[in-house]
Design an enzyme around this catalytic site. Structure first.
Site, short mmCIF file in Angstrom:
data_model
loop_
_atom_site.label_atom_id
_atom_site.label_comp_id
_atom_site.label_asym_id
_atom_site.label_seq_id
_atom_site.Cartn_x
_atom_site.Cartn_y
_atom_site.Cartn_z
CB THR A 135 -5.55 -9.12 6.29
OG1 THR A 135 -5.00 -7.93 5.72
CG2 THR A 135 -7.04 -9.13 6.05
CG ASP A 137 -4.18 -4.33 4.30
OD1 ASP A 137 -3.59 -3.64 5.16
OD2 ASP A 137 -3.65 -4.71 3.25
#
Length: 399
Positions: A135, A137
């Site tokens: 990810t 993020d």
């Protein structure tokens, strides 16, 4: 335990997710216990439709080439499993004699692996399920960083660095530039842009992350101070930025299947646009612009970090090694060693699934408008050298 293996990719694409896929395929082809490796076309949804790639039949050139290819070669899915899905999944696992189950993705993806593996255990079907982290993020628990994050961070850093040089050189009036990063629940990507700074006055001047609520009056005050000092201000905001009452600065009301707020273009609203409006109203005569990259930074292979690609590949290989060694219900993790090198570990899926790791409080400064030295120490080993730009000097020559 002999049987087929299946692998899928979920969530957003990255510049390194296919490197993890290459790691899975290359290692699986070496294992006698794995009789064939299948790829889910569009994640768990493709699996339930029996829509598979024969990854065992891929040429060595293609497998090697995946390490240098962005996006998600298998497609992706954001399907949230419901109870009626599990009997269907088990039937397909039995039909194809699939005993090794791998998914590459974020916390929602780890939830899928966890629930499938647990259901099979309850039904006495032997399946080894391993999650492979991915990810941009960087919000997965149990791992020092997530493959995909350093490359996306580098892309954001370069954007802010170069946009800052442009704004610095082109300003004729007071100017503000707002750059919006991905970051639903955590501000890692926004914070990473601090590495664009080399000296006083470099962009970004202000960074706002979801971990600390936005106070518009304070932001206006901070922006005015930067304009007073530098003649302009560079502001980085996370898409998940919230006001003190918990409402999204983007004003987005849209939700995905996992009940996560959708920001940016998908949500039909934008933090950058609303911050632009706030500053336009407050800074009379100032010229402002905003920049929203969305998925562009996720798959920018030309800006990928070599270490990121290498660790993504190793995570894929490690997942297969663990499964064939008898391990199940874990996610591969990355550990930081005392010398700032990295090695691999594992975390229980139940500790990772559907949980977002926010930035530690000490990574953000007291005023909430920048990062701390602790964060810079965390980030520095993840990013390789950056370009060094200059500014003209001796401006006031006259005959």
């Amino acid at each position: 335990m002999k049987g087929k293996a299946v692998v899928g990719q979920s969530g957003g694409p990255t510049s390194v997710i296919n490197s993890s896929l290459a790691g899975v395929i290359s290692k699986a082809l070496e294992e006698e216990a794995i009789t064939k490796i299948l790829g889910m076309n569009f994640g768990i949804e493709g699996f339930m439709n029996e829509d598979f790639f024969d990854l065992s039949a891929q040429s060595p050139e293609v497998i090697k080439g995946l390490r240098g290819t962005p996006s998600s070669a298998l497609g992706s899915s954001r399907h949230k499993l419901v109870e009626d899905d599990f009997p269907v999944i088990l039937e397909i696992l039995k039909k194809y004699n699939i005993r090794y189950f791998f998914l590459i993705g974020g916390n929602d993806t780890m939830d899928t692996v966890h629930r499938v593996e647990l259901y099979c255990r309850e039904q006495n079907y032997e399946l080894r399920g391993i999650g492979i982290p991915k990810t941009v993020d960087n919000d997965l628990f149990g791992t020092d960083y997530t493959p995909g994050f350093p490359s996306a961070a580098r892309s954001n850093i370069l954007n802010v660095l170069q946009a800052g040089v442009l704004a610095r050189d082109m300003k004729k009036v007071d100017q503000f530039v707002i750059y919006q990063t991905i970051g639903r629940d955590a501000g890692w990507l926004a914070a990473a842009t601090a590495l664009a700074r080399k000296k006083e006055g470099d962009a970004p001047h202000l960074i706002y992350c979801p971990e600390r609520p936005l106070a518009p009056e304070q932001m206006i005050e901070d922006a005015k101070e930067c304009i007073r000092k530098y003649g302009w201000v560079s502001i980085v905001v996370s898409e998940g930025l919230l006001y003190k009452d918990g409402t999204p600065v983007s004003a987005s009301q849209n939700k995905d299947k996992f009940n996560n707020t959708e920001f940016g273009a998908m949500g039909g609203a934008s933090v950058a646009l609303n911050v632009h409006r706030i500053l336009t109203d407050a800074l009379e005569g100032a010229r402002g612009e905003f920049q929203i990259t969305e998925s562009l930074i996720m798959s920018a292979f030309d800006r990928s970090e070599p270490q990121d690609l290498d660790m993504a590949y190793k995570c894929g290989q490690e997942a297969v090694r663990l499964a064939c060694g008898g391990t199940s219900a874990v996610m591969v993790t990355i550990k930081r060693n005392p010398d700032c090198s990295f090695s691999l570990g594992q975390a229980a899926l139940e500790d990772v699934a559907v949980k977002a790791r926010a930035m530690p409080r000490e990574y953000i400064n007291e005023r909430g408008n920048d990062v701390s030295d602790e964060f810079l120490n965390y980030m520095t080993p993840l990013i390789s050298s950056l370009p060094q730009f200059v500014a003209l000097e001796n401006k006031f020559y006259k005959e």
